[in-house]
Design an enzyme around this catalytic site. Structure first.
Site, short mmCIF file in Angstrom:
data_model
loop_
_atom_site.label_atom_id
_atom_site.label_comp_id
_atom_site.label_asym_id
_atom_site.label_seq_id
_atom_site.Cartn_x
_atom_site.Cartn_y
_atom_site.Cartn_z
N ALA A 188 0.83 -1.20 0.00
CA ALA A 188 0.00 0.00 0.00
C ALA A 188 0.87 1.25 0.00
O ALA A 188 1.91 1.29 0.67
CB ALA A 188 -0.89 -0.01 1.24
N LYS A 189 0.41 2.26 -0.72
CA LYS A 189 1.09 3.55 -0.66
C LYS A 189 0.47 4.34 0.50
O LYS A 189 -0.38 5.21 0.30
CB LYS A 189 0.95 4.30 -1.99
CG LYS A 189 1.94 3.81 -3.04
CD LYS A 189 1.83 4.58 -4.33
CE LYS A 189 2.56 5.90 -4.31
NZ LYS A 189 4.03 5.78 -4.44
N ILE A 190 0.88 3.96 1.71
CA ILE A 190 0.38 4.61 2.92
C ILE A 190 1.33 5.77 3.23
O ILE A 190 2.56 5.59 3.23
CB ILE A 190 0.36 3.60 4.09
CG1 ILE A 190 -0.66 2.50 3.80
CG2 ILE A 190 0.05 4.30 5.42
CD1 ILE A 190 -0.67 1.35 4.80
N TYR A 226 6.18 6.30 4.17
CA TYR A 226 7.25 7.05 3.50
C TYR A 226 8.24 7.69 4.47
O TYR A 226 9.26 8.23 4.04
CB TYR A 226 6.63 8.05 2.49
CG TYR A 226 6.24 7.26 1.26
CD1 TYR A 226 7.10 7.16 0.18
CD2 TYR A 226 5.07 6.52 1.24
CE1 TYR A 226 6.79 6.36 -0.91
CE2 TYR A 226 4.75 5.71 0.16
CZ TYR A 226 5.62 5.64 -0.91
OH TYR A 226 5.32 4.83 -1.98
#
Ligand SMILES: Cc1ncc(COP(=O)(O)O)c(C=O)c1O
Length: 323
Positions: free
Chosen positions: A161-163, A167
């Site tokens: 997931a690009k949570i 990052y």
């Protein structure tokens, strides 16, 4: 150092277009405090038929998958809603080429660290963003090091997931690498095998064959998938298997790929020259195929490029399926 600000015109915020200077989020927003959000990075390219968003449906599906991984139980936007909103944001801002950033965040509740306490909000911004890894990266390649920071264990956070909060791991690694004088960081997975870079997937070439780490601990990049397809089209054998850091040192070529980065050679890793120290023939062939594909000039473009029609009703798209 002067901070760079992003310039754009109008931002889609929960269904309304808001002047960029007025698109504000209140300080007391839990998504902002805890990184509770999911986002996408998408590119729109100029093609002979007009602006086209590369693999839009796949990006929108991944955004919804990321929301599911993060735990949002109800997302009030369908894939079709998101596609329409992204198209309109591109058209209203008038760019032929731009980066597209949808972000869904927890806008209320959740202060007790339970996502069920709030609802998602959605914003979509677009802006021109070239040369993510620097103006010389495509021509000269870049230098990287293996980071002291480990990529997330898939049971510590959802690596598919690009949570937003994920990052922080990338920012720790990239900041350290740049302060050390490198351009990019290579992160190892918790077992010590090569995972990916801070915002891009990684490939090596040895003996004419391409190898990339398995997808379990990394983000399943849409560019990674495109590169694997383009390599197969070119008849280059590809394998997904574990990669050790020293396999990078003895590779003929190493390159990274991602929506923002596109396809860039790593010419030096940990002070060791990779191959001839420049983008090699396989990297060049894939760069060429990728750049043709995203700009509508490749056999794969019809399936991958989603034309965004300018405000010309009835215009017939000559390629790029409307989905
Ligand atoms: C950690 C990470 N890996 C890989 C990628 C490449 O993914 P994509 O090709 O879908 O942009 C990205 C970019 O979003 C990323 O942030």
């Amino acid at each position: 150092m002067a901070a760079k600000t992003i310039e754009t015109k109008t931002i889609w915020m929960n269904g309304k277009f808001v002047d960029a200077a007025k698109a504000m989020v209140p300080f007391l927003t839990p998504g902002f405090h805890y990184g509770i959000g999911v986002f996408e990075g998408i590119r729109c390219y100029a093609t002979a038929d007009g602006p086209a968003v590369f693999r839009l449906r796949e990006h929108v599906d991944r955004l919804l998958d990321s929301a599911r991984c993060l735990g949002f139980r109800e997302v009030p936007w369908s894939a079709a809603d998101l596609i329409a909103a992204i198209e309109e944001t591109v058209v209203r801002n008038g760019y032929d080429e731009c980066y597209i950033r949808p972000l869904m965040w927890l806008d209320a509740g959740g202060w007790n660290l339970n996502i069920d306490g709030g609802n998602p909000s959605l914003g979509i911004a677009v802006w021109p963003w070239k040369d993510y890894l620097g103006p010389d990266a495509l021509k000269k390649g870049i230098r990287a090091n293996v980071s002291s920071i480990t990529r997330h264990h898939p049971n510590a956070t959802a690596t598919k997931a690009k949570i937003s909060g994920n990052y922080v791991n990338s920012i720790l690694a990239k900041t350290e690498s740049v302060r050390l004088g490198f351009d990019e960081a290579i992160l190892l997975d918790p077992n010590g095998y090569v995972a990916e870079c801070t915002g891009a997937n990684l490939f090596l070439v040895r003996g004419g064959k391409i190898v990339t780490p398995p997808s379990a601990p990394v983000l399943e990049g849409i560019t990674r998938d495109s590169i694997l397809t383009l390599a197969s089209d070119l008849g280059i054998p590809v394998a997904e298997k574990p990669v050790s850091r020293d396999q990078l040192y003895i590779a003929d070529e190493v390159f990274v790929c991602g929506t923002a980065a596109e396809c860039i050679a790593l010419t030096e890793i940990d002070f060791r020259k990779i191959g001839a120290g420049e983008a090699g023939p396989v990297t060049r062939a894939l760069q060429e195929a990728y750049h043709a594909a995203v700009r509508g000039a490749h056999a794969r473009s019809e399936a991958w490029c989603h034309l965004v029609e300018k405000a010309a009703p009835g215009r017939v798209a000559s390629f790029g399926r409307r989905r």
